[in-house]
Every structure is written in C-alpha cells, then in structure tokens.
Design a protein around this motif. Structure first.
Motif, PDB file in Angstrom:
ATOM      1  N   ILE A   5       6.458   0.148   0.890  1.00  0.00           N
ATOM      2  CA  ILE A   5       6.496   1.701   0.630  1.00  0.00           C
ATOM      3  C   ILE A   5       6.469   2.311   2.029  1.00  0.00           C
ATOM      4  O   ILE A   5       6.026   1.708   2.840  1.00  0.00           O
ATOM      5  CB  ILE A   5       4.914   1.894   0.137  1.00  0.00           C
ATOM      6  CG1 ILE A   5       4.785   1.226  -1.166  1.00  0.00           C
ATOM      7  CG2 ILE A   5       4.471   3.253   0.055  1.00  0.00           C
ATOM      8  CD1 ILE A   5       5.504   1.644  -2.320  1.00  0.00           C
ATOM      9  N   VAL A   7       5.080   5.365   4.238  1.00  0.00           N
ATOM     10  CA  VAL A   7       4.224   6.256   4.212  1.00  0.00           C
ATOM     11  C   VAL A   7       4.776   7.543   4.865  1.00  0.00           C
ATOM     12  O   VAL A   7       4.660   7.667   6.181  1.00  0.00           O
ATOM     13  CB  VAL A   7       2.853   6.219   4.531  1.00  0.00           C
ATOM     14  CG1 VAL A   7       1.917   7.213   4.619  1.00  0.00           C
ATOM     15  CG2 VAL A   7       2.284   4.657   3.788  1.00  0.00           C
ATOM     16  N   HIS A  20      -3.366  -3.045   3.519  1.00  0.00           N
ATOM     17  CA  HIS A  20      -3.053  -2.216   2.476  1.00  0.00           C
ATOM     18  C   HIS A  20      -1.953  -2.770   1.582  1.00  0.00           C
ATOM     19  O   HIS A  20      -1.994  -2.719   0.381  1.00  0.00           O
ATOM     20  CB  HIS A  20      -2.731  -0.713   2.914  1.00  0.00           C
ATOM     21  CG  HIS A  20      -3.668   0.130   3.366  1.00  0.00           C
ATOM     22  ND1 HIS A  20      -3.652   1.357   3.551  1.00  0.00           N
ATOM     23  CD2 HIS A  20      -5.042  -0.195   3.433  1.00  0.00           C
ATOM     24  CE1 HIS A  20      -4.860   1.857   3.968  1.00  0.00           C
ATOM     25  NE2 HIS A  20      -5.570   0.800   3.715  1.00  0.00           N
ATOM     26  N   ASP A  21      -0.905  -3.480   2.344  1.00  0.00           N
ATOM     27  CA  ASP A  21       0.262  -4.041   1.532  1.00  0.00           C
ATOM     28  C   ASP A  21      -0.413  -5.085   0.731  1.00  0.00           C
ATOM     29  O   ASP A  21       0.201  -5.396  -0.482  1.00  0.00           O
ATOM     30  CB  ASP A  21       1.289  -4.672   2.538  1.00  0.00           C
ATOM     31  CG  ASP A  21       2.310  -3.405   2.966  1.00  0.00           C
ATOM     32  OD1 ASP A  21       2.436  -2.654   2.174  1.00  0.00           O
ATOM     33  OD2 ASP A  21       2.851  -3.702   4.057  1.00  0.00           O
ATOM     34  N   TRP A  46      -4.598   4.889   1.820  1.00  0.00           N
ATOM     35  CA  TRP A  46      -4.425   4.307   0.837  1.00  0.00           C
ATOM     36  C   TRP A  46      -4.449   4.682  -0.501  1.00  0.00           C
ATOM     37  O   TRP A  46      -3.374   4.447  -1.505  1.00  0.00           O
ATOM     38  CB  TRP A  46      -5.749   3.512   0.422  1.00  0.00           C
ATOM     39  CG  TRP A  46      -6.183   2.599  -0.724  1.00  0.00           C
ATOM     40  CD1 TRP A  46      -6.869   2.819  -1.673  1.00  0.00           C
ATOM     41  CD2 TRP A  46      -5.183   1.233  -1.179  1.00  0.00           C
ATOM     42  NE1 TRP A  46      -6.895   2.184  -2.578  1.00  0.00           N
ATOM     43  CE2 TRP A  46      -5.835   0.873  -2.372  1.00  0.00           C
ATOM     44  CE3 TRP A  46      -4.304   0.520  -0.759  1.00  0.00           C
ATOM     45  CZ2 TRP A  46      -5.446  -0.174  -3.190  1.00  0.00           C
ATOM     46  CZ3 TRP A  46      -3.924  -0.540  -1.291  1.00  0.00           C
ATOM     47  CH2 TRP A  46      -4.455  -0.842  -2.662  1.00  0.00           C
ATOM     48  N   ARG A  49      -0.424   5.770  -0.807  1.00  0.00           N
ATOM     49  CA  ARG A  49       0.201   4.599  -1.146  1.00  0.00           C
ATOM     50  C   ARG A  49       0.316   4.126  -2.605  1.00  0.00           C
ATOM     51  O   ARG A  49       1.261   3.785  -3.114  1.00  0.00           O
ATOM     52  CB  ARG A  49      -0.292   3.351  -0.397  1.00  0.00           C
ATOM     53  CG  ARG A  49       0.689   1.871  -0.372  1.00  0.00           C
ATOM     54  CD  ARG A  49      -0.095   0.959   0.445  1.00  0.00           C
ATOM     55  NE  ARG A  49       0.026   1.011   1.761  1.00  0.00           N
ATOM     56  CZ  ARG A  49       0.931   0.860   2.639  1.00  0.00           C
ATOM     57  NH1 ARG A  49       1.943   0.084   2.109  1.00  0.00           N
ATOM     58  NH2 ARG A  49       0.938   0.981   3.938  1.00  0.00           N
TER      59      ARG A  49
END
Length: 226
Positions: A5, A7, A20-21, A46, A49
């Motif tokens: 992802i 951002v 977060h991943d 978050w 995402r």
C-alpha cells in the motif's frame, strides 16, 4: 489482503515502522462492507490504509480531530476516558485501537466501548507496547524500569498492559483474546544492539510464549463466540 500500500497523503503513522503492514496481513477474512471503527485514530493513517484495500465504511474517534487527514473515512471527537462515543446502539464488524490503551487513565473504559459497539461476529484489534518480551524483562531486571514507560519512552504512556491481568478483566466485558502475537516476530526496533544480543541468548533459557517484539498485538471477540 495485499500489504503493498502506498499512502498517498503520507499521513503520519504513530507506531513503530512496519506495524500497520503486519496488522493488515494479520486481519481475518472480513467483508469490505462491514463498518469499521478506529479508536484513537490520530491522523487517520490506519483508516486510510484500510480504505485503500477496499473497506468502505470507516470511522475514527480521537480527542484531537484537527490532525485527521484520511480521505476515505470520517472522524468524530471524544475523550475516551470520560465521554460516550455517540454511536447509540450502532455496531461495528471491526474495532481497532492501535497504541491507545496505554495512554488512558482508565484502560477498562476502552473495553466498555468495545463491548457496547462490537458486533457479535466482529473483531477487536488491540495493540500496546509489549512488556512481556525477554528484552523488556531484562531491562526491568537491570534497571527496575519498563521499556516504553521510562524517561526514554512516550511521556503520555501511563498504563502498561499485563496479559495475565487483561485476561482477568476481559470476561467482565464478555470479551476474550482469540489470537495474540508480538511484532516484530524476531529482534527489536527500540532496544540497543547489546540488549538484543543478550536477549537472544536468554531466549534459549527463558520462555516468552512467542511474545517477543516491541508491540503486543491481540485479536479479541465476544466471549460467546467460538
């Protein structure tokens, strides 16, 4: 779900690098149509995402709503220690609280909010600094201080989460942990090189129950679910 992802707004992630991943990869299979609530959402990184991977109904709660910048979500203001969240009887299929509970004067208050607003088949994703790792236990043995809660840590960290105590409190809110893990799975991003080396040796003799790493991560559900 893919973790690749980008951002686009570069919203600040107030977590250790890569968390977060890891959380995105660790989520169970969920419909993109379920409503999601992020408690203590900060900048909204978050939620942004989650929006990029297809979730459509995203909402955040934070004391400081001015910092919120996620384009794919909404945000409202509340003091988690004292306020009602203002959702009435609304339920969410996923509630998240990433690096939040350690900041609260009353950690049980977040469990009250979750028990009230979590759907019967939903998940609560909770993370907090990990005081169970061998590295953290070594630091406490030598200095009498907990990593992330000493003078080097965030000064707004006020309550460490001890798993044995959390497991006693959760049933009061009809909640239970269904999965727990540490991030990163090996090594550390906050301890110095010498501490990491000594900890690796101690791990040969001291059990960490798979909970090494700087962050403790938990998936929680209603206690009547299998």
């Amino acid at each position: 779900m893919s973790s690749q992802i980008i951002v686009k707004k570069q919203l600040v992630e107030r977590t250790i690098s890569g968390l977060h991943d890891n959380l995105l990869q660790s989520l169970p299979q969920l419909s993109s149509d379920i409503p999601v609530l992020d408690i203590g959402c900060g900048t909204g990184a978050w939620l942004e995402r989650l929006s990029f991977v297809g979730f459509k109904h995203l909402h955040g709660i934070d004391l400081d709503v001015q910092q919120f910048g996620a384009e794919g979500a909404t945000c409202s203001q509340a003091n988690l220690d004292y306020d009602d969240l203002g959702f009435g009887n609304r339920k969410f299929g996923l509630i998240t609280a990433i690096e939040v509970i350690e900041h609260l004067e009353n950690p049980g208050r977040i469990l009250y909010h979750v028990a009230r607003h979590l759907d019967n088949n939903g998940y609560f994703l909770l993370t907090t600094p990990n005081i169970h790792s061998v590295s953290c236990r070594l630091k406490f043995l030598i200095t009498g201080k907990l990593a992330s809660f000493d003078e080097k840590g965030d000064p707004t960290h006020i309550y460490p989460v001890l798993l044995s105590c959390l497991n006693r409190v959760l049933p009061r809110y009809s909640l239970k942990i269904v999965k727990q893990w540490g991030y990163p799975a090996t090594g550390s991003l906050i301890f110095c090189h010498n501490t990491r080396i000594i900890s690796r040796v101690l791990e040969l003799f001291i059990s960490s129950n798979g909970l090494n790493g700087d962050t403790l991560c938990m998936l929680i559900q209603k206690a009547n679910n299998s």
